[in-house]
Write a protein that holds these residues in place. Sequence first.
Motif, PDB file in Angstrom:
ATOM      1  N   MET A   1       0.601  -1.115  -0.083  1.00 22.72           N
ATOM      2  CA  MET A   1      -0.054  -0.051  -0.032  1.00 22.72           C
ATOM      3  C   MET A   1       1.104   1.282   0.121  1.00 22.72           C
ATOM      4  N   MET A   2       1.941   1.171   0.683  1.00 23.28           N
ATOM      5  CA  MET A   2       2.897   2.339   0.685  1.00 23.28           C
ATOM      6  C   MET A   2       3.527   2.540  -0.667  1.00 23.28           C
ATOM      7  N   ALA A   3       3.877   1.554  -1.427  1.00 20.88           N
ATOM      8  CA  ALA A   3       4.345   1.514  -2.758  1.00 20.88           C
ATOM      9  C   ALA A   3       3.553   2.019  -3.920  1.00 20.88           C
ATOM     10  N   ARG A   4       2.240   2.058  -3.439  1.00 23.47           N
ATOM     11  CA  ARG A   4       1.111   2.195  -4.723  1.00 23.47           C
ATOM     12  C   ARG A   4       1.468   3.725  -5.374  1.00 23.47           C
ATOM     13  N   PRO A   5       1.679   4.617  -4.761  1.00 28.63           N
ATOM     14  CA  PRO A   5       2.107   5.794  -5.485  1.00 28.63           C
ATOM     15  C   PRO A   5       3.323   5.691  -6.220  1.00 28.63           C
ATOM     16  N   GLY A   6       4.363   5.054  -5.724  1.00 33.19           N
ATOM     17  CA  GLY A   6       5.621   4.831  -6.413  1.00 33.19           C
ATOM     18  C   GLY A   6       5.412   3.953  -7.788  1.00 33.19           C
ATOM     19  N   LEU A   7       4.443   2.989  -7.522  1.00 29.52           N
ATOM     20  CA  LEU A   7       4.013   2.167  -8.677  1.00 29.52           C
ATOM     21  C   LEU A   7       3.258   2.970  -9.853  1.00 29.52           C
ATOM     22  N   ALA A   8       2.198   3.742  -9.277  1.00 26.07           N
ATOM     23  CA  ALA A   8       1.364   4.676 -10.130  1.00 26.07           C
ATOM     24  C   ALA A   8       2.580   5.464 -10.908  1.00 26.07           C
ATOM     25  N   CYS A   9       3.448   6.113 -10.197  1.00 25.92           N
ATOM     26  CA  CYS A   9       4.546   6.928 -10.992  1.00 25.92           C
ATOM     27  C   CYS A   9       5.301   6.126 -11.977  1.00 25.92           C
ATOM     28  N   ALA A  10       5.754   4.795 -11.593  1.00 25.02           N
ATOM     29  CA  ALA A  10       6.516   4.260 -12.558  1.00 25.02           C
ATOM     30  C   ALA A  10       5.626   3.665 -13.838  1.00 25.02           C
ATOM     31  N   ALA A  11       4.179   3.421 -13.618  1.00 20.38           N
ATOM     32  CA  ALA A  11       3.450   3.197 -14.627  1.00 20.38           C
ATOM     33  C   ALA A  11       3.148   4.420 -15.698  1.00 20.38           C
TER      34      ALA A  11
END
Length: 388
Positions: free
Chosen positions: A112-122
């Motif tokens: 859940m904490m990595a979701r913004p980073g994954l969205a930015c990577a996407a």
Amino acid sequence: MPAARPVPDRLAPRLSILDSYMLRQLLLALVATTGALVTLIWLTQSLHFVSLVVGRGLSLRVFLELTSLLIPSFIAVILPITTFVVVQFVYQRLGTDRELTVMQAAGLSPAMMARPGLACAAIATATCLVLNVWIVPVSYHAFRQYEFQIRNRMAAFLVQDGVFTQVSDNMTVYIRARDKDGTLHGIMVEDDRTPGAEATILAEEGNLVILNDQPRVVLFNGSRQEIDSHTGRLNVLTFTRNTIDLSSPHTAHTRLPDANELSISQLLHPDMRQYSRRDESKMFIEAWRRLSSPFCAFSFAMIGLVGAMGGSYSRQASIIRPVLAILAVVAVQALTLLVQNLASRNLQLMPLMWICSIGPGVICAGILFWPEFRADREARAITGATRS
């Protein structure tokens, strides 16, 4: 018993307020960092074209139009690296400010904490994919065409009075004077475009004209002097009127686009009547590179997440992990370039390009998320056994 607080679902499709807050920081930092680095690269690369403005007399508008066509290619190269830098920096700052610790205490899992980073990577991956597949080939083709027009066509009209002007690599033009109506006086042309048949052309007057989108000079009352390569004799041909093409050799008019200008379909299905078998392998590699390299943004972002979130927080780890992450990105980038070089010699190695682009991201995702998913699976197994 303390009241249980609701914990957001890590697979929820909608972003929470916390996700929006972190994603906004990531995207703003990504845009600012990418824009700054692209501007710096654009300024350094533009120095190669300053000679066109200084030596050829082109306007500042033409210079900006020409060099701005290279910006999409700069973004496509820089964006994966800036994605890593931004993800690493933002999450490292959140860890230093103990915000990640507060999130963990609130019940948020690493996923859940990595979701913004994954969205930015996407977002970065999708942007790189659009750039590589569509925008970069179009802009680079326009750049090559524009540069070709400037160097081989427009430059012929920038001949200065009393100056030996090198119109192209194998042609030099000199004029003694130019009238207000455009009439040239005292013309000398050194034409070395045909090997073994170099000629010197002299004329009393002439005019520059455009014929079929090509610059030509119409000469009056002159002579053409050429040394016979077999006999060594000087052949002189006088004329009353003659027309000379001042652009590059005719082979340049039919310039073949290189692999960077072609679309994906043209790279995968090249016209072998125009290209050799050696060029065919280069085109295949270029097509696979365009399709696989955008996923480096995902892998680099995952390396940044592991560097910022992997393990517990400590002063020593907050220094060692970012350094190891940077070294990992450098190693992946070097390995990707090595594999591309090897694949250009052996096409059977092309799948390794995908492994180098996606593999590090998958490995980092396993390191970061596998303990959580394993704990969830064990908890579900215990719950199921208890109910039975």
